[in-house]
Design an enzyme around this catalytic site. Structure first.
Site, mmCIF file in Angstrom:
data_model
loop_
_atom_site.group_PDB
_atom_site.id
_atom_site.type_symbol
_atom_site.label_atom_id
_atom_site.label_comp_id
_atom_site.label_asym_id
_atom_site.label_seq_id
_atom_site.Cartn_x
_atom_site.Cartn_y
_atom_site.Cartn_z
ATOM 1 N N TRP A 248 -7.328 12.139 3.242
ATOM 2 C CA TRP A 248 -6.858 12.568 1.915
ATOM 3 C C TRP A 248 -5.338 12.377 1.793
ATOM 4 O O TRP A 248 -4.589 13.326 1.555
ATOM 5 C CB TRP A 248 -7.218 14.033 1.667
ATOM 6 C CG TRP A 248 -8.677 14.367 1.687
ATOM 7 C CD1 TRP A 248 -9.706 13.608 2.167
ATOM 8 C CD2 TRP A 248 -9.290 15.573 1.195
ATOM 9 N NE1 TRP A 248 -10.904 14.271 2.012
ATOM 10 C CE2 TRP A 248 -10.673 15.472 1.418
ATOM 11 C CE3 TRP A 248 -8.794 16.733 0.600
ATOM 12 C CZ2 TRP A 248 -11.572 16.473 1.063
ATOM 13 C CZ3 TRP A 248 -9.686 17.738 0.255
ATOM 14 C CH2 TRP A 248 -11.051 17.612 0.468
ATOM 15 N N ALA B 247 -5.697 -1.918 4.745
ATOM 16 C CA ALA B 247 -7.135 -1.664 4.911
ATOM 17 C C ALA B 247 -7.841 -1.933 3.595
ATOM 18 O O ALA B 247 -7.213 -1.930 2.531
ATOM 19 C CB ALA B 247 -7.382 -0.218 5.340
ATOM 20 N N GLY C 61 0.806 -1.222 0.000
ATOM 21 C CA GLY C 61 0.000 0.000 0.000
ATOM 22 C C GLY C 61 0.838 1.270 0.000
ATOM 23 O O GLY C 61 2.068 1.237 0.145
ATOM 24 N N GLN C 62 0.136 2.380 -0.175
ATOM 25 C CA GLN C 62 0.789 3.683 -0.234
ATOM 26 C C GLN C 62 1.566 3.999 1.055
ATOM 27 O O GLN C 62 2.780 4.249 1.025
ATOM 28 C CB GLN C 62 -0.282 4.768 -0.478
ATOM 29 C CG GLN C 62 0.302 6.154 -0.404
ATOM 30 C CD GLN C 62 -0.724 7.276 -0.463
ATOM 31 O OE1 GLN C 62 -0.339 8.394 -0.731
ATOM 32 N NE2 GLN C 62 -1.986 7.027 -0.218
ATOM 33 N N TYR D 104 -17.569 2.100 4.169
ATOM 34 C CA TYR D 104 -16.146 2.238 4.506
ATOM 35 C C TYR D 104 -15.988 2.915 5.873
ATOM 36 O O TYR D 104 -15.264 2.411 6.744
ATOM 37 C CB TYR D 104 -15.448 3.051 3.405
ATOM 38 C CG TYR D 104 -14.027 3.460 3.727
ATOM 39 C CD1 TYR D 104 -13.006 2.514 3.805
ATOM 40 C CD2 TYR D 104 -13.709 4.801 3.967
ATOM 41 C CE1 TYR D 104 -11.701 2.899 4.107
ATOM 42 C CE2 TYR D 104 -12.411 5.192 4.257
ATOM 43 C CZ TYR D 104 -11.413 4.241 4.330
ATOM 44 O OH TYR D 104 -10.127 4.619 4.634
ATOM 45 N N ASP E 71 -10.900 10.199 8.365
ATOM 46 C CA ASP E 71 -11.911 11.252 8.561
ATOM 47 C C ASP E 71 -13.298 10.757 8.145
ATOM 48 O O ASP E 71 -14.299 11.384 8.501
ATOM 49 C CB ASP E 71 -11.538 12.486 7.723
ATOM 50 C CG ASP E 71 -11.444 12.149 6.238
ATOM 51 O OD1 ASP E 71 -10.696 11.208 5.893
ATOM 52 O OD2 ASP E 71 -12.126 12.804 5.426
ATOM 53 N N LYS F 117 -14.456 1.293 9.309
ATOM 54 C CA LYS F 117 -13.268 1.859 9.960
ATOM 55 C C LYS F 117 -13.581 2.253 11.406
ATOM 56 O O LYS F 117 -12.739 2.079 12.298
ATOM 57 C CB LYS F 117 -12.747 3.061 9.166
ATOM 58 C CG LYS F 117 -12.169 2.723 7.789
ATOM 59 C CD LYS F 117 -10.875 1.913 7.835
ATOM 60 C CE LYS F 117 -9.690 2.706 8.330
ATOM 61 N NZ LYS F 117 -8.425 1.901 8.244
ATOM 62 N N ASP G 15 -3.151 -12.750 4.914
ATOM 63 C CA ASP G 15 -4.424 -12.222 4.422
ATOM 64 C C ASP G 15 -5.250 -11.764 5.620
ATOM 65 O O ASP G 15 -5.504 -12.552 6.539
ATOM 66 C CB ASP G 15 -5.159 -13.316 3.632
ATOM 67 C CG ASP G 15 -6.414 -12.782 2.971
ATOM 68 O OD1 ASP G 15 -6.953 -11.753 3.426
ATOM 69 O OD2 ASP G 15 -6.860 -13.404 1.994
ATOM 70 N N LEU G 16 -5.659 -10.524 5.616
ATOM 71 C CA LEU G 16 -6.382 -9.977 6.767
ATOM 72 C C LEU G 16 -7.776 -10.567 6.945
ATOM 73 O O LEU G 16 -8.436 -10.323 7.957
ATOM 74 C CB LEU G 16 -6.457 -8.446 6.680
ATOM 75 C CG LEU G 16 -5.334 -7.711 7.427
ATOM 76 C CD1 LEU G 16 -3.964 -8.115 6.966
ATOM 77 C CD2 LEU G 16 -5.503 -6.214 7.338
HETATM 78 N N1 LIG Z 1 -5.494 6.917 1.078
HETATM 79 C C1 LIG Z 1 -6.239 7.807 1.732
HETATM 80 O O1 LIG Z 1 -6.605 8.859 1.200
HETATM 81 C C2 LIG Z 1 -6.653 7.544 3.163
HETATM 82 C C3 LIG Z 1 -7.483 8.480 3.798
HETATM 83 C C4 LIG Z 1 -7.854 8.262 5.120
HETATM 84 C C5 LIG Z 1 -7.410 7.138 5.790
HETATM 85 N N2 LIG Z 1 -6.609 6.237 5.153
HETATM 86 C C6 LIG Z 1 -6.164 5.062 5.899
HETATM 87 O O2 LIG Z 1 -4.752 4.984 5.849
HETATM 88 C C7 LIG Z 1 -4.335 3.618 5.829
HETATM 89 C C8 LIG Z 1 -3.356 3.387 4.687
HETATM 90 O O3 LIG Z 1 -3.994 3.724 3.461
HETATM 91 P P1 LIG Z 1 -3.225 3.624 2.056
HETATM 92 O O4 LIG Z 1 -3.481 4.884 1.326
HETATM 93 O O5 LIG Z 1 -1.832 3.166 2.259
HETATM 94 O O6 LIG Z 1 -4.084 2.461 1.367
HETATM 95 P P2 LIG Z 1 -3.739 1.559 0.092
HETATM 96 O O7 LIG Z 1 -2.648 2.154 -0.708
HETATM 97 O O8 LIG Z 1 -5.061 1.291 -0.564
HETATM 98 O O9 LIG Z 1 -3.179 0.214 0.722
HETATM 99 C C9 LIG Z 1 -4.020 -0.701 1.369
HETATM 100 C C10 LIG Z 1 -3.217 -1.956 1.651
HETATM 101 O O10 LIG Z 1 -4.049 -2.884 2.330
HETATM 102 C C11 LIG Z 1 -3.825 -4.161 1.763
HETATM 103 N N3 LIG Z 1 -4.953 -5.054 1.942
HETATM 104 C C12 LIG Z 1 -6.244 -4.864 1.580
HETATM 105 N N4 LIG Z 1 -6.967 -5.956 1.866
HETATM 106 C C13 LIG Z 1 -6.111 -6.860 2.414
HETATM 107 C C14 LIG Z 1 -6.240 -8.186 2.896
HETATM 108 N N5 LIG Z 1 -7.421 -8.839 2.872
HETATM 109 N N6 LIG Z 1 -5.156 -8.812 3.394
HETATM 110 C C15 LIG Z 1 -3.942 -8.188 3.405
HETATM 111 N N7 LIG Z 1 -3.743 -6.927 2.965
HETATM 112 C C16 LIG Z 1 -4.826 -6.284 2.456
HETATM 113 C C17 LIG Z 1 -3.597 -3.883 0.296
HETATM 114 O O11 LIG Z 1 -2.974 -4.994 -0.300
HETATM 115 P P3 LIG Z 1 -3.145 -5.309 -1.869
HETATM 116 O O12 LIG Z 1 -2.174 -4.379 -2.565
HETATM 117 O O13 LIG Z 1 -2.771 -6.734 -1.970
HETATM 118 O O14 LIG Z 1 -4.566 -5.033 -2.235
HETATM 119 C C18 LIG Z 1 -2.681 -2.666 0.408
HETATM 120 O O15 LIG Z 1 -1.350 -3.075 0.667
HETATM 121 C C19 LIG Z 1 -5.622 2.796 5.801
HETATM 122 O O16 LIG Z 1 -5.948 2.426 7.117
HETATM 123 C C20 LIG Z 1 -6.666 3.760 5.293
HETATM 124 O O17 LIG Z 1 -7.972 3.422 5.762
HETATM 125 C C21 LIG Z 1 -6.209 6.413 3.854
#
Ligand SMILES: NC(=O)c1ccc[n+]([C@@H]2O[C@H](COP(=O)([O-])OP(=O)(O)OC[C@H]3O[C@@H](n4cnc5c(N)ncnc54)[C@H](OP(=O)(O)O)[C@@H]3O)[C@@H](O)[C@H]2O)c1
Length: 293
Positions: free
Chosen positions: A148, A59, A10-11, A124, A101, A128, A35-36
Site C-alpha cells: 500500500w 514493475a 514510477g512512484q 500480480y 504483500d 511478483k 524495456d523490461l
Molecule cells: N504502489 C503500491 O501500492 C505497491 C504495493 C506493493 C508493492 N509495490 C512494489 O513497489 C515497486 C514500485 O512500485 P510503484 O508504486 O513505484 O509503481 P509504479 O508507480 O506503477 O511504477 C512502475 C514503473 O515500472 C515501469 N515499467 C512497467 N513496465 C515496464 C517495462 N516493460 N519496461 C520498463 N519499465 C516498466 C513503469 O514505467 P511506465 O511509466 O513507462 O509505465 C513505471 O516507471 C514495484 O515493485 C511494486 O510491485 C508497490
C-alpha cells in the site's frame, strides 16, 4: 555512490531520485531507455553500467489488468528481475528489488513475517513471487516487500482518493481489506541511506535477503482513505464503507496482509513511523500543492 535504477517514471523511482543526497548519484532508466520485456537490453545495460549497486523499482503494478495480461506481468515482474540479479552476480554488484504483500493469501490472524508461506491469489502476486524466487537464487541480493505504497509522487492510493473526494458526491471505499500503508518517501530515504552498506557487504552478509518494509500499525482501506481525505478542506464527497465483493474487481485481493517489520528494524536499526502520521503529512503536502506534486 552510484545507483543504477530501473524504473524512471514510477512512484518509488521518483521518490528515490528526490531522496538522493550529496554523494549519491541515481542513474535512472525509463522504459524508453530499457524495456523490461527485452532481456538482452537488460543484460547489456548492467554489463556496461558504471555503478556500485543496481535497484529495481520498475514493475507491472496494475493488479486487475495483470489477470488478462499474465505473459506481460511475468516478463516484467519475474523474468526481468531474475535477469537483473544474474547480470549483477556476474559483475559482483549488489541488487535490490521490491516486492509486495500480494504474495500472501491474506488469511492470517497476525502480521506476516518473512518466513510465512507465500500463497498468492492473483496473477500480480504470482508474478511478483516468481520474481522474488528468481532474485533470491543469486548472492548479494535484497528483496524488500512493501505494501500500500503512498507518497507525493505518481498516482497512488492517497493522491487518487484525495482527487476522487474533490470530484464526487459519494465515495465508496472498501472497509473489509486490511494492511499496512508504506510511506514511499521513507522507503526511498531508507534505500538511499542503506545503499552504501549493501555496496560494501560481502556475499553471505545478513544485510542481504528478504525483508518486510512498511509503516507501523494496521488499518483498513477505508480508514486509510478517510485519514487522508479528512485533511482536505476542499473534499466534498461523503465517504461510505463498502465491501470487496461489492466492487467485483477482476483480481481477488488478500483480505488481510499486514507486514511485520521486526527483522528489518533489528537488522538496520530503523524505526518506521505510525502509518497515520505519515499519511497525514503526505496528504497535507499534496493538498498544499493543490494535488499537483
Ligand atoms: N504502489 C503500491 O501500492 C505497491 C504495493 C506493493 C508493492 N509495490 C512494489 O513497489 C515497486 C514500485 O512500485 P510503484 O508504486 O513505484 O509503481 P509504479 O508507480 O506503477 O511504477 C512502475 C514503473 O515500472 C515501469 N515499467 C512497467 N513496465 C515496464 C517495462 N516493460 N519496461 C520498463 N519499465 C516498466 C513503469 O514505467 P511506465 O511509466 O513507462 O509505465 C513505471 O516507471 C514495484 O515493485 C511494486 O510491485 C508497490
Amino acid at each position: 555512490m552510484k545507483i543504477l535504477q530501473f524504473g524512471g517514471t514510477g512512484q518509488v523511482a521518483t521518490a528515490v531520485r528526490a531522496a538522493a543526497r550529496d554523494g549519491v548519484e541515481i542513474i535512472a532508466l525509463s522504459r524508453a531507455e530499457c524495456d523490461l520485456e527485452n532481456v538482452s537490453q537488460i543484460r547489456k545495460v548492467i554489463e556496461a553500467a558504471d555503478c556500485d549497486l543496481v535497484l529495481n523499482t520498475a514493475a507491472f503494478t496494475q493488479v486487475d489488468p495483470a489477470e488478462s495480461r499474465p505473459d506481460e506481468a511475468f516478463a516484467v515482474n519475474a523474468t526481468a528481475p531474475g535477469v537483473m540479479a544474474e547480470a549483477c552476480a556476474a559483475r559482483g554488484l549488489p541488487f535490490v528489488h521490491l516486492s509486495t504483500d500480494a504474495v500472501f493469501d491474506g488469511r492470517t490472524d497476525r502480521p506476516y513475517v518473512e518466513t510465512d508461506e507465500a500463497r498468492p491469489i492473483n496473477v500480480y502476486g504470482r508474478s511478483k513471487l516468481a520474481g522474488e524466487q528468481a532474485v533470491r537464487a543469486h548472492p548479494r541480493t535484497v528483496v524488500l516487500r512493501v505494501s500500500w505504497v503512498f507518497s507525493r509522487y505518481g498516482r497512488n492510493y492517497v493522491s487518487f482518493m484525495l482527487r476522487l473526494a474533490r470530484e464526487r458526491d459519494v465515495l465508496k471505499v472498501v472497509a473489509d481489506q486490511f494492511g499496512t500503508p508504506t510511506d514511499g518517501e521513507a522507503l526511498a530515504a531508507f534505500l538511499v541511506a542503506t545503499a552504501p552498506r549493501w555496496a560494501a557487504a560481502p556475499s553471505g552478509d545478513p544485510a542481504f535477503g528478504l525483508f518486510h518494509f512498511a509503516n507501523a500499525g494496521e488499518t483498513s482501506r477505508f480508514d486509510f482513505a478517510k485519514t487522508a481525505i479528512d485533511r482536505d478542506p476542499r473534499a466534498r464527497a461523503q465517504i461510505e464503507p463498502t465491501t470487496q465483493a461489492a466492487f467485483a474487481e477482476p483480481a481477488p485481493r488478500p483480505p488481510r496482509s499486514p507486514l511485520d517489520t521486526a527483522k528489518l528494524r533489528e537488522m538496520f536499526d530503523f524505526e518506521p513511523e505510525p502509518w497515520r502520521v505519515a499519511v497525514e503529512r503526505t496528504a497535507d503536502r499534496l493538498i498544499a500543492s493543490d494535488l499537483t506534486v
